[in-house]
Design an enzyme around this catalytic site. Sequence first.
Site, PDB file in Angstrom:
ATOM      1  N   ASP A   1       0.775  -0.981   0.106  1.00 38.49           N
ATOM      2  CA  ASP A   1       0.066   0.163   0.237  1.00 38.49           C
ATOM      3  C   ASP A   1       0.743   1.185  -0.003  1.00 38.49           C
ATOM      4  O   ASP A   1       1.668   1.323   0.847  1.00 38.49           O
ATOM      5  CB  ASP A   1      -0.911  -0.089   1.233  1.00 38.49           C
ATOM      6  CG  ASP A   1      -2.129   0.966   1.296  1.00 38.49           C
ATOM      7  OD1 ASP A   1      -1.991   1.715   0.417  1.00 38.49           O
ATOM      8  OD2 ASP A   1      -2.917   0.819   2.196  1.00 38.49           O
TER       9      ASP A   1
ATOM     10  N   GLY B   1      -5.240   3.694  -7.645  1.00 43.22           N
ATOM     11  CA  GLY B   1      -5.441   3.834  -9.281  1.00 43.22           C
ATOM     12  C   GLY B   1      -4.872   4.746  -9.881  1.00 43.22           C
ATOM     13  O   GLY B   1      -5.061   5.115 -10.908  1.00 43.22           O
TER      14      GLY B   1
ATOM     15  N   ASP C   1     -10.669   4.088  -1.315  1.00 41.40           N
ATOM     16  CA  ASP C   1     -11.226   3.132  -0.400  1.00 41.40           C
ATOM     17  C   ASP C   1     -12.834   2.832  -0.397  1.00 41.40           C
ATOM     18  O   ASP C   1     -13.535   3.970  -1.010  1.00 41.40           O
ATOM     19  CB  ASP C   1     -11.188   3.471   0.915  1.00 41.40           C
ATOM     20  CG  ASP C   1      -9.576   3.052   1.275  1.00 41.40           C
ATOM     21  OD1 ASP C   1      -8.751   2.965   0.443  1.00 41.40           O
ATOM     22  OD2 ASP C   1      -9.317   2.934   2.661  1.00 41.40           O
TER      23      ASP C   1
HETATM   24  C1  GAL Z   1      -5.591   2.070   2.829  1.00 45.60           C
HETATM   25  C2  GAL Z   1      -5.973   0.727   2.183  1.00 45.60           C
HETATM   26  C3  GAL Z   1      -7.088   0.193   2.503  1.00 45.60           C
HETATM   27  C4  GAL Z   1      -6.373  -0.316   3.944  1.00 45.60           C
HETATM   28  C5  GAL Z   1      -5.969   0.908   4.975  1.00 45.60           C
HETATM   29  C6  GAL Z   1      -4.834   0.225   6.100  1.00 45.60           C
HETATM   30  O1  GAL Z   1      -4.673   2.801   2.218  1.00 45.60           O
HETATM   31  O2  GAL Z   1      -6.819   1.489   0.807  1.00 45.60           O
HETATM   32  O3  GAL Z   1      -7.571  -1.034   1.902  1.00 45.60           O
HETATM   33  O4  GAL Z   1      -5.418  -1.394   3.679  1.00 45.60           O
HETATM   34  O5  GAL Z   1      -4.940   1.569   3.940  1.00 45.60           O
HETATM   35  O6  GAL Z   1      -4.432   1.322   6.742  1.00 45.60           O
END
Ligand code: GAL
Length: 405
Positions: free
Chosen positions: A157, A206, A227
């Site tokens: 991420d 994306g 999200d």
């Molecule tokens: C976001 C991600 C989520 C989750 C979250 C955890 O950036 O899109 O799906 O993983 O971080 O902190």
Amino acid sequence: MAMAAVRVERSVWWILCGLFFLVLLGATRVARSQTIAATPPMGWNSWNFFAGKVTDKDIRDTADLLVSTGMRDAGYVYVNIDDTWEGERDAQGRIQSNSKFPDMKGLADYVHSKGLKLGIYSSPGAKTCARYEGSLGHEEQDAQTYADWGVDYLKYDLCSYGMVMGIQAPDDPTKRNRLMREAYEKMHQAILKTGRPMVYSLCQYGMDSVWEWGPSVGGNLWRTTGDISANYDRMIAIGRSQAGLAKFAGPGHWNDPDMLEVGNGKLTLDENRTHMTLWAVLAAPLIAGNNLTEMKPEVAAVLMNKEVIAIDQDALGKQGNRVYEEGPVEIWAKPLTGRSEAVAIFNFGSSPTEMRGIGLHLKEMGMGREVRARDVWAAKDLGRIGDDYRTTIPGHGVVLLVVKR
Ligand code: GAL
């Protein structure tokens, strides 16, 4: 005599051709079965329900429930721990799990003993999105630690790596993009070096049309949006925004409109079915995110509908697309093996009680005059139907057909 020799020669030739064809067919089958994520990955992830509270016990309970509810046998095999498992690094820089996860190797062994696979989460930045330890500067070490634990899937991420990109190239979007690709490629190479197969899931919301370059940095799936939340409007906005992305998906590399919210929040039965249908027609990864300890039968029936899962997992690996729209009513179609097609008719109208009638529009879909059809959610064969077929759908509802010419 000469004629007989020619005949023998010809039959040898045909036998050789036949053998060559069989070898080729076998090799293609083996290649397909060895492709990581040959069909969209299916499993469960901790974030959508447990978020930062997830513990070792939640993961073990979920593994047990994936088995006892039938979810594992329906295809949900990855159990993915999202953010907040990370602890400090030891003196050698090796990442430790925190007190919520006292024994990662033991947990992986437990998950594997149930016939399931384990997924984990990190970031190319120094910190993850929940401000836990990320992998920056420790990519090879982290990949090796995951492999030693027995991890089968990594969600990577972007999070605080966005800041690194901003600092290094504040006025240069091309360079920022290059830095991002390099960061994802670095972890890809680190995973390859371990020799352990892992599904590699890119998460950078994306940005920079990731679908165009995700496969080149080893991505088996890449998030295409920000999200999701357990909210109908957010869910359909994400799903509908996938129109036009079909050509970027295929075996081993999938567009990921984010994890499922089926069974979360206040989503109704129609809304859960719409969610599952959209994701299946999009050939999206099916990563459930609900609390399995209190899964209602109606939610289990949506998540485990075999025919819907078969549409998502169809071996052709083609993502569907919007083919017709009339106000809030949209028809999406996904090609399937055997010259079949999944056809989903959605009523995205804002009022759940407002019914909309609609025909099939086969001709616009290039499907001829008549098809043999099955209504999937109703589990009912409809026989042969044509453009005069009409259905009435409540707002937030869907009709899902599998049709064959
Ligand atoms: C976001 C991600 C989520 C989750 C979250 C955890 O950036 O899109 O799906 O993983 O971080 O902190």
